[in-house]
Design a protein around this motif. Sequence first.
Motif, PDB file in Angstrom:
ATOM      1  N   SER A   1       0.841  -1.201   0.000  1.00 30.31           N
ATOM      2  CA  SER A   1       0.000   0.000   0.000  1.00 30.31           C
ATOM      3  C   SER A   1       0.869   1.241   0.000  1.00 30.31           C
ATOM      4  N   ASP A   2       0.397   2.270  -0.694  1.00 31.23           N
ATOM      5  CA  ASP A   2       1.098   3.550  -0.686  1.00 31.23           C
ATOM      6  C   ASP A   2       0.981   4.244   0.669  1.00 31.23           C
ATOM      7  N   ARG A   3       0.043   3.800   1.490  1.00 32.51           N
ATOM      8  CA  ARG A   3      -0.200   4.440   2.786  1.00 32.51           C
ATOM      9  C   ARG A   3       0.335   3.628   3.963  1.00 32.51           C
TER      10      ARG A   3
ATOM     11  N   LYS B   1       6.722   0.268   3.731  1.00 31.77           N
ATOM     12  CA  LYS B   1       7.077  -0.965   3.039  1.00 31.77           C
ATOM     13  C   LYS B   1       8.126  -1.744   3.811  1.00 31.77           C
TER      14      LYS B   1
ATOM     15  N   GLN C   1      -6.498   9.692   3.826  1.00 31.67           N
ATOM     16  CA  GLN C   1      -5.303   8.885   3.566  1.00 31.67           C
ATOM     17  C   GLN C   1      -5.116   7.812   4.642  1.00 31.67           C
TER      18      GLN C   1
ATOM     19  N   ASN D   1       1.538  13.885   2.742  1.00 27.25           N
ATOM     20  CA  ASN D   1       1.354  12.469   2.449  1.00 27.25           C
ATOM     21  C   ASN D   1       1.672  11.672   3.703  1.00 27.25           C
TER      22      ASN D   1
ATOM     23  N   LYS E   1       2.044   7.802   5.913  1.00 26.89           N
ATOM     24  CA  LYS E   1       2.267   6.357   5.905  1.00 26.89           C
ATOM     25  C   LYS E   1       2.081   5.835   7.322  1.00 26.89           C
TER      26      LYS E   1
END
Length: 576
Positions: free
Chosen positions: A329-331, A334, A378, A408, A410
């Motif tokens: 997921s981009d959110r 990783k 987000q 942005n 995460k």
Amino acid sequence: MGNASTQLKVNIGKQSVAGKKAINEDATLYRIPQSDCVLANKGICCALADGVSTAEAGKQASETAVKRFVDDYYLSPDTWSVAHCGEKILSATNLSLFKKSHAYTSEQKGFLCTFVGLVLKSQLGHFFHIGDSRIYRLVNNELTQLTRDHNAFVGEGKSYLTRALGMDNNLHVDYGKINLSPGELYLLSSDGVHDFISSELMLSVLEQPISCQQKAENLVKLALAQGSDDNLSCIVIEIESVANESIDDFNAKLTRLPFPPPLEKGMKLDGFRILKELFASSRSQLYLVEDLSSGEQLVMKTPSVNFIDDNHYIDRFIQEEWIGKRLASDRIVKVYSQNRPRTCLYYLMEHVEGVGLDVWMKKNPLPSPKTAIEIVKQIAQGLADFHEKETIHQDLKPANIIIDDRHNIKIVDFGSTFVAGTAEIFNPIEHEGALGTATYSDPQCLLGKNTGVQGDLYALTTIAYEIFTGHLPYGDSVEECKNVFDYDRLRYIQASYHNPVIPIWFDKALEKGVQINPEKRYKTLAALLTDLTKPNPRFLLDVPETTQEKSRARFWLVLSAIWVLMFLLVIVLFKS
């Protein structure tokens, strides 16, 4: 001295066709790692699934089963045994299919399939079985069925499946292991193949001096010629060579890596240079490291020596890596797979530039509504990606959300996550701080009840309230609650009290999202987001009782005044 070959080597062929049916509801998949390191640590994985014909979504179920089994197996930590990996993956997949099955009202429709999986690693073969698909072994001209069909016979040649993926919320998997030998063959097959070919005919095809692919194709052709009226699938594997290393020594290396020593700037570990310490607590350490081969900067998480003898802690730490690698997921931060052997216990994550959302909120009190709601959306997307993999974060709080200069975000930290289907009984994490503080955690979870998705929704709503107001929905007193009676005394503080520009419909959505009673709370992430982004008419009509009473009193007061004025007017007119 052993053989010249030091690694497992196989030949594989597979075939899957619809046969006389319009749709092929079978699925087959195998993977032979290209990396020698991955081949040694994880081995070769094969899977076959047969969608149950009476189920509406048998095709989707079988495709999901084989893909998740193979993909998630290679994402699992090297320190897990094959049996542990397979059981965790299949349990999580089963629960996911079971929930989808129950989206239908008819008991005959759903996501159901049979399954067989075979993992070849070092000198052992590990097999997993649910349903009536089969695994055979051919050695020394003798064909043996390794699996036992999960069927119940009801007379007149009729039978029904007693086990399948997606059939029940509790899964019972048959597991076994066998020693591998060069020259032997393994066959994975669906009932469209083995129900129509005798053992003698099957043996004659498998013993032909042709490739594994040709053998798979010939078995399917033979079953069709014998009258098969079902989908037909099989995988044929020939063992060419096995690893020399003792399987006991090999597994001992993988399943009990030592804790790393204290790390300092400039030190090197497994091809990584320590650049600096980012974070340290009584439970773990985070280091910024540089990959000496690529120059890439990563974050290395290491366990705390305080728990070196705590098997519960070690298992949770190892599971963090697996959970992180499953969540694409981009959110979500990783987690990387290791391409080099590890000499101690740690895992690697991407380095995310930014600060914790808690720090950001202090520097940016009461941001614009547009910015605030985008941040909330987000975070919700990140949670949706958790939940799609049947995973609950359980420790969502501003400190576990990184935000950059472009707003942005995460989500980080998998230390308290709960993967549905991999644990028989829910228990709050025993170690201090594992479930965060009472400020953001669902009170029900802190009291020992697993509310699943609703727990993450409670935390998300609390964070949304704080972003928009700079305060907490129940004030600081929530941190002092110890039992159910303490929580019963809490009262929601209207968000508009702290920020007058907040509309009543938005305030009502926040209030519903943080209800102490889960029955009064949102059940889904989509429902919460809808009410946070669009005015809910019910909230506009839902005026508190005290307000209604005041309105009634005001109405009668005005009406009485009108009557008095009319009466006085009549008297004046009468006298004139």
